[in-house]
Each structure stands twice: as C-alpha cells, then as structure tokens.
Design a protein around this motif. Structure first.
Motif: not given
Length: 289
Positions: A184-185, A188, A202, A206
């Motif tokens: 996820q990071w 993002m 995001r 996910n």
C-alpha cells in the motif's frame, strides 16, 4: 509493455542502490547489504515509479522512494529468514544472508538496510519539499513498524502456537499488516510525491496486496521450489491456517481473481495511463516466484 516497465524500474533502482552503497565503507557489512538488495522482482519499486508517473513525477525523482522501499523490503526478508523466525536457507535462489555470512551479520544487515531506507527518503533528491519527505518517512514508518509489517510478522509468529487456527478475518488482518501495508505504501508514494489524493491508489493497493498474499499461499501448495527460489510448503508443514486451507484451492483462486478485478476498477479514473498498473495486478496472481 509491462515487462519492459518492470525491468526498467528494477534497473533504475539497482543503479540507485549501487550508487548509494558505493559511498559506504569497504567492509563485509556493506558487501552483505549489497548482496541482500540484489535480485527480486522489484514489484514494490515498480508501484512507486508507476504510481508517481500517473501524476507527472518521473523516475529521476521517484527512484529514491522506490529504492527506499526495496531496501526496507530486503531488510524484512533478511530478518524473516533468520533461524529465530522462518529459518530459511534459500532466498531468490541463493543462500540467505545468515547462511552465507552468520546470524549476527544478518541482524546487522537488516538494521542497516532499514536505516538506509529512511536515509533515502530524507534526501533532497527524493523530494524538494521537506513536508513531502516527512510525510513519506512517517507513512513508511507506520507501514513497516508496529502498526504494519512488524505487527503482521508478530501476529504470524503467534499464530504458530495459538490454541485454535486463525479464522479468515484474522488471516486477512494479519496479511494486510505483514504484506499489504508495504505494498500500500508503495502505491501511495507517487501521489504523496505529487501532493495529490492517495485514495484511488490506496484502494488499488489494498486489493492488490491481499491478492498477492493469496497467490503466495497458492504457490506454497502448487508452486515449483526451483522457480520460486525458496522453500515451499512451509505453512502446510507448520500446520498454519492460510487462505488455501480456509477457502479451498478453487475458492482461493477465485478470491484472488476477484480482488484483481477490484484493483483494476480502482484505476478507472486514470484511463490508459494506468495500463502498466493493470498488468501488474494480473502479474501478481500469475507469477511463479
């Protein structure tokens, strides 16, 4: 097109890490760090670079965040392979760091790679604005530490001695921390670099992260250890609950496919510009390593 983009991202990140580690002392620790960050698919780095590209941030800048996440991912693998964790002798088809050197070196290599990740994010080459660098550092700390990846690893260790196997909700939470948080990071990081809303990527990440772990569970049962470059059937041997053991093989494959459809849907606002990210999602459940 996707394969070329993935290979290009890997080359750019490898060059960045090589350049950075060339400034380190010529000692065995640096040799072992270099060994630990060599190879791999560089999928997380790819997500950083492609996510940033959607917002007009190009690799000459985004490569620093991409290299950071690969350094941090490598640290997690080095520590995960230790005898006190998974006790693995093989990673990416080569001896693990503690086997090639020793356990103490492996611990220190992991420590050094973790700090390298934050050093890369703190550099002005990563982002000219200090506020952007701080946001990248803070979000990576949360994704990788006691609220994310490390928490997931602890949950995984605890599950091995739990009186009852984890249920589906518990497995989903564990893997969202252990594997999904860093994925996820990675997705993002691009909008953060551009100062844009992280919401769409995001959502994409996910779904992608959960599909990635389901694919790992499937590979652990059906995969080829030589192609995977690591020991398989570990979870089955340990008697751990997995998506496959809880859902069955057919349902696990369907769940992974549905998640990839969800990930692709999240990219709709970006149109054709997100084609590489769509193909990356399909790659996640088709990979053999």
């Amino acid at each position: 097109m996707f394969e070329n983009a993935l290979a290009q991202a890997a080359d750019e990140v490898s060059a960045c890490l090589t350049q950075t580690l060339a400034r380190y002392p010529n000692v065995p620790l640096t040799d072992a760090m270099r060994y630990a960050v060599t190879g791999g698919k560089r999928l997380r780095a790819f997500l950083v670079i492609e996510g940033a590209r959607l917002y007009g941030v190009y690799p000459r800048q985004s490569v620093w965040a991409a290299a950071a996440v690969e350094a941090l991912h490598a640290y997690s693998l080095v520590h995960d392979d230790l005898p006190c964790m998974d006790n693995d002798d093989l990673r990416r088809g080569l001896p693990t760091v503690h086997v090639k050197w020793d356990e103490a070196t492996a611990v220190l290599v992991g420590d050094a790679l973790q700090t390298l990740a934050f050093d890369l994010l703190a550099s002005k080459e990563c982002a000219p604005k200090a506020s952007t660098r701080i946001e990248l550092i803070q979000t990576m700390a949360r994704a990788s530490g006691g609220q994310g990846m490390v928490l997931g690893q602890m949950q995984d260790i605890a599950s091995e001695t739990a009186l009852t196997p984890l249920n589906l909700d518990q497995i989903t939470e564990l893997q969202a921390n252990k594997t999904g948080a860093l994925i996820q990071w990675s997705a993002m990081a691009g909008p953060i670099l551009a100062g844009q809303d992280v919401g769409p990527l995001r959502h994409y990440a996910n779904a992608l992260g959960l599909a990635f772990q389901i694919a790992d569970d499937i590979m652990d049962v059906e995969g080829d250890a030589q192609k995977a470059g690591k020991r398989l059937n570990k979870d089955t041997e340990a008697g751990k609950a997995t998506f496959v053991s809880l859902l069955g093989m057919d349902e696990a494959k369907k769940r992974a496919s549905d998640l990839i459809d969800e990930a692709e849907s999240a990219l709709a606002p970006f149109g054709d510009k997100a084609q590489n990210l769509r193909e990356a999602a399909r790659f996640v459940i088709a990979r053999e390593s």
